[in-house]
Design a protein around this motif. Sequence first.
Motif, PDB file in Angstrom:
ATOM      1  N   GLU A 120      25.556 -93.346  -8.256  1.00 23.05           N
ATOM      2  CA  GLU A 120      25.410 -94.120  -9.492  1.00 23.05           C
ATOM      3  C   GLU A 120      24.766 -93.283 -10.591  1.00 23.05           C
ATOM      4  O   GLU A 120      25.180 -93.323 -11.749  1.00 23.05           O
ATOM      5  N   TYR A 121      23.770 -92.489 -10.238  1.00 20.20           N
ATOM      6  CA  TYR A 121      23.102 -91.616 -11.199  1.00 20.20           C
ATOM      7  C   TYR A 121      24.078 -90.576 -11.762  1.00 20.20           C
ATOM      8  O   TYR A 121      24.144 -90.362 -12.978  1.00 20.20           O
ATOM      9  N   ASN A 122      24.873 -89.963 -10.870  1.00 22.94           N
ATOM     10  CA  ASN A 122      25.843 -88.964 -11.318  1.00 22.94           C
ATOM     11  C   ASN A 122      26.945 -89.599 -12.157  1.00 22.94           C
ATOM     12  O   ASN A 122      27.420 -88.996 -13.125  1.00 22.94           O
ATOM     13  N   GLN A 123      27.346 -90.799 -11.807  1.00 20.18           N
ATOM     14  CA  GLN A 123      28.354 -91.497 -12.599  1.00 20.18           C
ATOM     15  C   GLN A 123      27.837 -91.755 -14.009  1.00 20.18           C
ATOM     16  O   GLN A 123      28.579 -91.612 -14.983  1.00 20.18           O
ATOM     17  N   MET A 124      26.573 -92.092 -14.132  1.00 19.65           N
ATOM     18  CA  MET A 124      25.990 -92.330 -15.454  1.00 19.65           C
ATOM     19  C   MET A 124      26.013 -91.047 -16.289  1.00 19.65           C
ATOM     20  O   MET A 124      26.305 -91.090 -17.487  1.00 19.65           O
TER      21      MET A 124
END
Length: 80
Positions: free
Chosen positions: A31-35
């Motif tokens: 989720e962090y990398n997607q952001m």
Amino acid sequence: MAGIDEDVYNFCNNIHSGLKERFEEIDQVAEYNQMKVLLALRKHRTSAACFESSTGYGYDDIGRETLEAVYADSISFFFQ
């Protein structure tokens, strides 16, 4: 349970329960990398036009140039 031996079902369920925390960590990282990728897409004002076909030569190809910039920013975010 759907033709699965109860011992096998319980064994698998215990393994799944033991891995739950690790799966949650992986989900948080994803989720962090997607952001970071979404922020790069937004920064470079990526639009549907960036994904349309082109001549294939790459000259003045707004989609290629924009997506290369997004990719470069996304990668640099990962190494910060």
